[in-house]
Design a protein around this motif. Structure first.
Motif, PDB file in Angstrom:
ATOM      1  N   GLN A  48     -52.959 -48.818  34.089  1.00 45.81           N
ATOM      2  CA  GLN A  48     -52.287 -49.366  32.915  1.00 45.81           C
ATOM      3  C   GLN A  48     -50.936 -49.966  33.275  1.00 45.81           C
ATOM      4  O   GLN A  48     -50.494 -50.946  32.666  1.00 45.81           O
ATOM      5  CB  GLN A  48     -52.106 -48.277  31.856  1.00 45.81           C
ATOM      6  CG  GLN A  48     -53.399 -47.774  31.248  1.00 45.81           C
ATOM      7  CD  GLN A  48     -53.190 -46.700  30.204  1.00 45.81           C
ATOM      8  OE1 GLN A  48     -52.051 -46.401  29.806  1.00 45.81           O
ATOM      9  NE2 GLN A  48     -54.273 -46.090  29.741  1.00 45.81           N
ATOM     10  N   LEU A 108     -51.362 -41.751  27.273  1.00 44.30           N
ATOM     11  CA  LEU A 108     -52.011 -40.759  28.131  1.00 44.30           C
ATOM     12  C   LEU A 108     -51.108 -39.579  28.435  1.00 44.30           C
ATOM     13  O   LEU A 108     -51.581 -38.441  28.572  1.00 44.30           O
ATOM     14  CB  LEU A 108     -52.449 -41.416  29.448  1.00 44.30           C
ATOM     15  CG  LEU A 108     -53.746 -42.203  29.482  1.00 44.30           C
ATOM     16  CD1 LEU A 108     -53.913 -42.891  30.825  1.00 44.30           C
ATOM     17  CD2 LEU A 108     -54.937 -41.287  29.210  1.00 44.30           C
ATOM     18  N   VAL A 188     -55.301 -37.038  25.503  1.00 46.83           N
ATOM     19  CA  VAL A 188     -55.524 -38.398  25.008  1.00 46.83           C
ATOM     20  C   VAL A 188     -56.453 -39.092  25.995  1.00 46.83           C
ATOM     21  O   VAL A 188     -56.178 -39.119  27.196  1.00 46.83           O
ATOM     22  CB  VAL A 188     -54.189 -39.165  24.886  1.00 46.83           C
ATOM     23  CG1 VAL A 188     -54.451 -40.625  24.545  1.00 46.83           C
ATOM     24  CG2 VAL A 188     -53.290 -38.518  23.829  1.00 46.83           C
ATOM     25  N   LYS A 189     -57.559 -39.614  25.511  1.00 50.35           N
ATOM     26  CA  LYS A 189     -58.560 -40.254  26.373  1.00 50.35           C
ATOM     27  C   LYS A 189     -58.565 -41.768  26.086  1.00 50.35           C
ATOM     28  O   LYS A 189     -59.412 -42.277  25.370  1.00 50.35           O
ATOM     29  CB  LYS A 189     -59.941 -39.658  26.109  1.00 50.35           C
ATOM     30  CG  LYS A 189     -60.040 -38.135  26.279  1.00 50.35           C
ATOM     31  CD  LYS A 189     -59.973 -37.731  27.748  1.00 50.35           C
ATOM     32  CE  LYS A 189     -60.163 -36.233  27.936  1.00 50.35           C
ATOM     33  NZ  LYS A 189     -61.539 -35.784  27.910  1.00 50.35           N
ATOM     34  N   GLN A 190     -57.598 -42.454  26.666  1.00 50.84           N
ATOM     35  CA  GLN A 190     -57.518 -43.913  26.550  1.00 50.84           C
ATOM     36  C   GLN A 190     -57.566 -44.505  27.952  1.00 50.84           C
ATOM     37  O   GLN A 190     -56.582 -44.465  28.676  1.00 50.84           O
ATOM     38  CB  GLN A 190     -56.241 -44.335  25.826  1.00 50.84           C
ATOM     39  CG  GLN A 190     -56.195 -43.936  24.359  1.00 50.84           C
ATOM     40  CD  GLN A 190     -54.952 -44.464  23.656  1.00 50.84           C
ATOM     41  OE1 GLN A 190     -54.137 -45.168  24.231  1.00 50.84           O
ATOM     42  NE2 GLN A 190     -54.803 -44.111  22.389  1.00 50.84           N
ATOM     43  N   GLY A 191     -58.713 -45.031  28.340  1.00 47.92           N
ATOM     44  CA  GLY A 191     -58.872 -45.540  29.684  1.00 47.92           C
ATOM     45  C   GLY A 191     -59.053 -44.443  30.706  1.00 47.92           C
ATOM     46  O   GLY A 191     -58.940 -44.692  31.909  1.00 47.92           O
ATOM     47  N   ASP A 193     -61.508 -40.705  31.205  1.00 47.02           N
ATOM     48  CA  ASP A 193     -62.535 -39.835  30.632  1.00 47.02           C
ATOM     49  C   ASP A 193     -62.667 -38.573  31.474  1.00 47.02           C
ATOM     50  O   ASP A 193     -63.761 -38.177  31.863  1.00 47.02           O
ATOM     51  CB  ASP A 193     -63.875 -40.568  30.556  1.00 47.02           C
ATOM     52  CG  ASP A 193     -64.895 -39.799  29.715  1.00 47.02           C
ATOM     53  OD1 ASP A 193     -64.456 -39.020  28.843  1.00 47.02           O
ATOM     54  OD2 ASP A 193     -66.097 -39.971  29.942  1.00 47.02           O
TER      55      ASP A 193
END
Length: 206
Positions: A48, A108, A188-191, A193
C-alpha cells in the motif's frame, strides 16, 4: 505434519548460539522475519505504501536500514546459530503519550496502534520471529529474556507484545513466559487475508 516432521529430523545440529546487535546488512533477514511474525501483514502494508513500480520488499529493506524509527535495524538483535541468522527481535520503549491516529494512518495498522496506545511507556516487542528450521530450540524465549533485560535496564515496569489470536505456538510461548492479555482489537482485512480475527495485546510486569 509429515513434511514438518521430516524437516525437524533433517535439520543440522547447532553447535554455537549467540545474540548480536543487527547491522544494515541484516535487512533481508529482518524483512523476512517481519513478514513471518506479522502473518504477511507487513508485506500488505508495504504494498500500500510503495510506488506503482516499487518492490514492496525493497521498501521494507529500506525502512529496516533506517537509523531511526520503530522499525530500524538499530532496535534489532539477531540470534545466530553457527554464524547464520536463525531469528531476531525488535524491541524498544513506547512513548509516554499515545501516538495520534489520523485519517492518514493505514487502516491495517489502526487496531495495532490503538493497542500500543494502551501501554504507553512499556518496553514493547514489535517483532519476534524464528526461522522455521530453528523453532522449538528455545530461541524465542532467549530473545524474550534479552528484551526483558533491556526493559529493566531502561527503567520500564512492563513488557508488552501484540499477537494474532490464530498464532497458537506464539501464544503458548508468551503464556509460558508470563504474559497476560490486557486488551484485544478486531483485525482489519484490507488487502490482507491473514489468519485470525483479533489482535491480542499481552503484557508482563518487569
Amino acid at each position: 505434519m509429515r513434511f514438518a516432521a521430516m524437516a525437524q529430523q533433517a535439520r543440522p545440529r547447532p553447535q554455537l548460539l549467540s545474540l548480536r546487535p543487527a547491522t544494515p546488512d541484516d535487512a533481508d533477514d529482518i524483512v523476512a522475519l517481519t513478514i513471518a511474525a506479522g502473518d504477511g501483514l507487513p508485506l500488505a502494508l508495504w504494498r500500500q505504501m510503495a510506488q506503482p513500480s516499487e518492490d514492496p520488499q525493497a521498501l521494507g529493506r529500506q525502512r529496516a536500514q533506517r537509523l531511526t524509527g520503530g522499525y530500524s535495524y538499530t532496535r534489532a538483535e539477531m540470534a545466530e546459530l553457527d554464524g547464520s541468522v536463525a531469528g531476531g527481535i525488535i524491541d524498544y520503549a513506547l512513548g509516554d503519550e499515545p501516538d495520534p491516529i489520523t485519517a492518514e494512518t493505514p487502516a491495517l495498522i489502526v487496531p495495532l496502534n490503538e493497542l500500543e496506545n494502551l501501554v504507553c511507556g512499556s518496553w514493547y516487542v514489535n517483532i519476534l520471529a524464528v526461522k522455521p528450521l530453528w523453532r522449538r530450540l528455545g530461541l524465542g524465549r532467549m530473545l524474550l529474556e534479552a528484551a526483558e533485560r533491556r526493559g529493566r535496564a531502561n527503567g520500564r515496569a512492563e513488557l508488552s507484545i501484540i499477537v494474532s489470536d490464530a498464532n497458537h505456538p506464539a501464544q503458548a510461548l508468551y503464556a509460558a513466559f508470563g504474559f497476560h492479555e490486557k486488551a484485544t482489537r478486531p483485525m482489519v482485512k484490507q488487502g490482507w487475508d491473514g489468519p485470525g480475527q483479533n489482535w491480542r495485546l499481552l503484557t508482563k510486569k518487569l
